[in-house]
Scaffold this motif. Structure first.
Motif, PDB file in Angstrom:
ATOM      1  N   THR A 182      39.365  11.624  54.695  1.00 59.97           N
ATOM      2  CA  THR A 182      40.158  11.296  55.882  1.00 59.97           C
ATOM      3  C   THR A 182      40.038  12.371  56.948  1.00 59.97           C
ATOM      4  O   THR A 182      40.089  13.563  56.660  1.00 59.97           O
ATOM      5  CB  THR A 182      41.641  11.114  55.496  1.00 59.97           C
ATOM      6  N   ASP A 183      39.900  11.910  58.177  1.00 55.58           N
ATOM      7  CA  ASP A 183      39.882  12.811  59.321  1.00 55.58           C
ATOM      8  C   ASP A 183      41.324  13.021  59.752  1.00 55.58           C
ATOM      9  O   ASP A 183      41.943  12.153  60.358  1.00 55.58           O
ATOM     10  CB  ASP A 183      39.068  12.185  60.458  1.00 55.58           C
ATOM     11  N   ARG A 257      40.303   5.412  62.802  1.00 53.50           N
ATOM     12  CA  ARG A 257      39.435   6.370  62.113  1.00 53.50           C
ATOM     13  C   ARG A 257      39.500   6.247  60.599  1.00 53.50           C
ATOM     14  O   ARG A 257      38.529   6.520  59.904  1.00 53.50           O
ATOM     15  CB  ARG A 257      39.814   7.806  62.507  1.00 53.50           C
ATOM     16  N   ASN A 258      40.656   5.844  60.073  1.00 52.00           N
ATOM     17  CA  ASN A 258      40.887   5.954  58.634  1.00 52.00           C
ATOM     18  C   ASN A 258      41.092   4.634  57.915  1.00 52.00           C
ATOM     19  O   ASN A 258      41.369   4.623  56.715  1.00 52.00           O
ATOM     20  CB  ASN A 258      42.105   6.853  58.384  1.00 52.00           C
ATOM     21  N   CYS A 298      35.023   6.220  62.427  1.00 53.70           N
ATOM     22  CA  CYS A 298      35.609   5.693  61.186  1.00 53.70           C
ATOM     23  C   CYS A 298      34.757   6.088  59.976  1.00 53.70           C
ATOM     24  O   CYS A 298      33.638   5.584  59.799  1.00 53.70           O
ATOM     25  CB  CYS A 298      35.741   4.170  61.249  1.00 53.70           C
TER      26      CYS A 298
END
Length: 304
Positions: A182-183, A257-258, A298
């Motif tokens: 995860t970012d 993103r996640n 992503c």
């Protein structure tokens, strides 16, 4: 609060350091035993998470990973639907508690077991214990938590302790993978705000999925528009509506993103109905359209 499950028919009197429960909101009681770790799988709802004297937004769907000794409260003005699992590190490895408090030494396998707990023990400017989850990951995590809960409650055969432990290990590896990939972009709620503005900030973070008008806030908090906006901007640097939009864009940012949630569902989760409005505001926030941003950042999309 009960911190272990005791054997009934099989392994009578044996205690395993795990408990499971479903809850409609978070509990804010302090845990006296520093060795107790907690997993909250948050399925629905919005709210604010308070850790010590800092407050953070809650991700739903998402998971929260806390180690023993952390003073945690869920400040949920909107209902939270969640599942909770408590476990002691000794369930995984009898030497882990000594390693965690610095009073013991371990071998390679012990440090490998510590690695899987990193999502609980790591705390930094970029991570406070909460992770957004993709729906597919939520489903798998929920299945494992329910399997643990069923085995602890029903104890169907002599293998129930080992089976519960194996599901826990699988769940921890899943969380560790998400944590690794995860970012993370933390955004704690403003810390140095006036006491009169804190309830407004909390309200915005717990009701951002709803249609919010300034007139409604002035009625709710018994203040006129000018006074509210001036006091809010002095404390946060934003007008009330700009701050609400900031919350929504940051939530959309994290979800794009996640997760692989459809953009239409993300819009629904953050309280925006108009496509053009969402695209325009997200481009202003990030410099990209939602589709461009997901394609660029992503990690799940790139992994697949």
């Amino acid at each position: 609060m009960k911190l272990w499950t005791e054997g009934k028919l099989y392994h009578q009197g044996y205690q395993i350091g795990m408990t499971y429960e479903q809850a409609s909101r978070g509990e804010d009681e302090p845990l006296e035993l520093a060795s107790v770790f907690r997993i909250f799988l948050i399925r629905e709802g919005t709210g604010v998470l308070q850790i010590a004297d800092r407050r953070y937004p809650i991700f739903a769907p998402g998971v929260c990973c806390f180690q023993g000794g952390e003073q945690v409260r869920f400040l949920a003005q909107a209902p939270l639907r969640m599942k909770r699992l408590n476990f002691m590190p000794s369930v995984l490895n009898a030497r882990l508690e000594a390693l965690l408090n610095g009073s013991g030494e371990g071998g390679t396998s012990d440090y490998q077991d510590l690695w899987v707990l990193e999502s609980f023990t790591d705390r930094s400017d970029s991570y406070y214990g909460a992770l957004p989850l993709d729906p597919a990951v939520v489903k798998r995590a929920e299945e494992m938590m329910e399997a643990i809960g069923w085995n602890l409650a029903e104890q169907p055969d002599t293998y129930w302790p080992c089976r519960s432990r194996s599901y826990l290990m699988e769940l921890l590896f899943l969380i560790r993978q998400v944590y690794q990939e995860t970012d993370l972009t933390p955004y704690p709620l403003p810390h140095a705000v006036s006491e009169s503005i804190k309830p407004v900030v909390t309200y915005l973070h717990t009701h951002y999925q709803e249609k919010i008008r300034l007139e409604h806030l002035t009625e709710l908090f018994l203040v006129n528009k000018t006074t509210l906006n001036e006091a809010f901007k002095k404390s946060t640097g934003y007008s009330v509506i700009s701050y609400l939009n900031h919350i929504r864009m940051r939530m959309a940012d994290a979800m794009l993103r996640n997760t692989t949630l459809p953009t239409t569902e993300i819009m629904e989760l953050i309280g925006i109905q108009d496509d053009a409005h969402f695209i325009r505001n997200f481009r202003k926030h990030s410099g990209y359209s939602p589709a461009e941003y997901r394609n660029q950042y992503c990690w799940m999309l790139h992994q697949s």
